[in-house]
Scaffold this active site. Structure first.
Site, PDB file in Angstrom:
ATOM      1  CB  SER A  26      11.099   1.738   3.836  1.00  0.00           C
ATOM      2  OG  SER A  26      11.546   0.989   2.716  1.00  0.00           O
ATOM      3  N   GLY A  57      19.323   5.727   9.316  1.00  0.00           N
ATOM      4  CA  GLY A  57      20.307   5.378   8.299  1.00  0.00           C
ATOM      5  C   GLY A  57      19.848   5.843   6.926  1.00  0.00           C
ATOM      6  CG  HIS A  64       5.901  -6.664  -0.028  1.00  0.00           C
ATOM      7  ND1 HIS A  64       7.026  -6.081   0.513  1.00  0.00           N
ATOM      8  CD2 HIS A  64       5.853  -6.246  -1.317  1.00  0.00           C
ATOM      9  CE1 HIS A  64       7.623  -5.344  -0.419  1.00  0.00           C
ATOM     10  NE2 HIS A  64       6.932  -5.430  -1.529  1.00  0.00           N
ATOM     11  CG  ASN A  72      15.149   4.317   7.268  1.00  0.00           C
ATOM     12  OD1 ASN A  72      14.398   3.462   7.705  1.00  0.00           O
ATOM     13  ND2 ASN A  72      16.359   4.043   6.800  1.00  0.00           N
ATOM     14  CB  CYS A  81      -7.984 -25.552  -4.168  1.00  0.00           C
ATOM     15  SG  CYS A  81      -7.721 -25.113  -2.429  1.00  0.00           S
TER      16      CYS A  81
HETATM   17 ZN   LIG Z   1      -6.008 -26.521  -1.725  1.00  0.00          ZN
END
Ligand SMILES: [Zn+2]
Length: 285
Positions: free
Chosen positions: A219, A246, A118, A244, A129
């Site tokens: 996770s 839980g 992520h 984990n 840009c």
């Molecule tokens: Zn920029």
């Protein structure tokens, strides 16, 4: 628990492990897991890419919260769990680490070549840009633009944002890209409503398919973005271990489940693996 730990130990000791880590691994570094052991959801809904790019007020709120939350992220240090993972990589038992975390703590613990599914919160991208700049530099510019911005940090999410009253949000001045001058800046993380770059996903699938086992650390596997790797491993007959606190949405695919705090369990696991490896592994294997 001891029996589960034995199964986990033998999986890891066999090598060829791919780790998939999530927020639970960083909670002991002071970064709250919003879907933590108690299952309490975060207090406000996560920012979506659509809201961030289309709603100036939502964007201002995000940056105001994130400006405060960044202190906590920037000041966080890896914990014993991150270090144990890096140690298992050093020992040649873990081939790849895929993390859902954006805090960079695997790298800070010495893990080489982490796939950051992520993205990373310490990098900022310009949506116009395309230039990538450091969050540290943005932080300096935001502090310059908001010299009197003082607010109480009440709670911090893994995305780095905190609760903040409306009037404080209204007083916050976000900044645009420092390179092209007008472009919209966004942390280089995958927001909800945004897809992970295809090449990155392909690298993860390739790692998982080449694995001898997949070990999930901290996770709840709530989002498909991470859960799909567990499903793929299970389909290919690759054992899946889930550590984990839980239940998780991948439990149905797990060969073994261990419910324990990672900062305590992982060093224990590493020690067991090291002990067993010395006694049992023939040279050259
Ligand atoms: Zn920029």
């Amino acid at each position: 628990m001891t029996q589960s730990l034995d199964v986990l130990t033998s999986l890891v000791a066999a090598g060829g492990v791919v780790v998939l880590s999530g927020a639970g691994l960083s909670t002991e570094s002071g970064i709250p897991d919003y879907r933590g052991p108690s299952g309490v959801a975060r207090r406000h809904t996560p920012m979506t890419f659509q809201a961030f790019t289309r709603d100036p007020l939502a964007r201002r709120r995000y940056w105001a919260r994130s400006h405060l939350g960044w202190r906590l992220i920037a000041g966080a240090a890896p914990n014993a769990g991150h270090r144990a993972v890096a140690g298992l990589q050093d020992a040649g038992l873990v081939d790849a680490v895929i993390t859902q975390n954006v805090d960079g703590l695997h790298g800070a613990a010495g893990s080489p070549s982490v796939i950051e599914l992520h993205g990373r919160l310490d990098e900022v991208t310009c949506l116009d840009c395309g230039n990538l700049t450091s969050r540290e530099e943005l932080d300096r510019r935001l502090r310059e633009a908001n010299p009197d911005f003082v607010a109480q940090v009440a709670a911090v999410n893994p995305d780095g944002d905190v609760d903040l009253p409306d009037e404080q949000v209204a007083a916050f001045r976000p900044v645009d890209c420092g390179i092209c001058g007008t472009g919209m800046l966004k942390p280089d993380v995958v927001f909800f409503g945004e897809t992970v770059p295809a090449q990155r996903v392909a690298r993860c699938f390739a790692a998982v398919e080449a694995a001898r086992s997949l070990v999930v650390l901290g996770s709840s596997l709530t989002v498909m973005s991470g859960r799909r790797f567990v499903i793929r491993a299970a389909k290919r007959g690759i054992p899946v271990a889930i550590v984990n606190q839980g239940p998780t949405r991948g439990d149905g695919h797990a060969t073994v489940r261990v419910d324990a705090p990672l900062g305590a369990l992982l060093p224990q696991l590493a020690a067991r693996v090291a002990g067993g490896a010395v006694a049992a592994a023939p040279a050259g294997v």
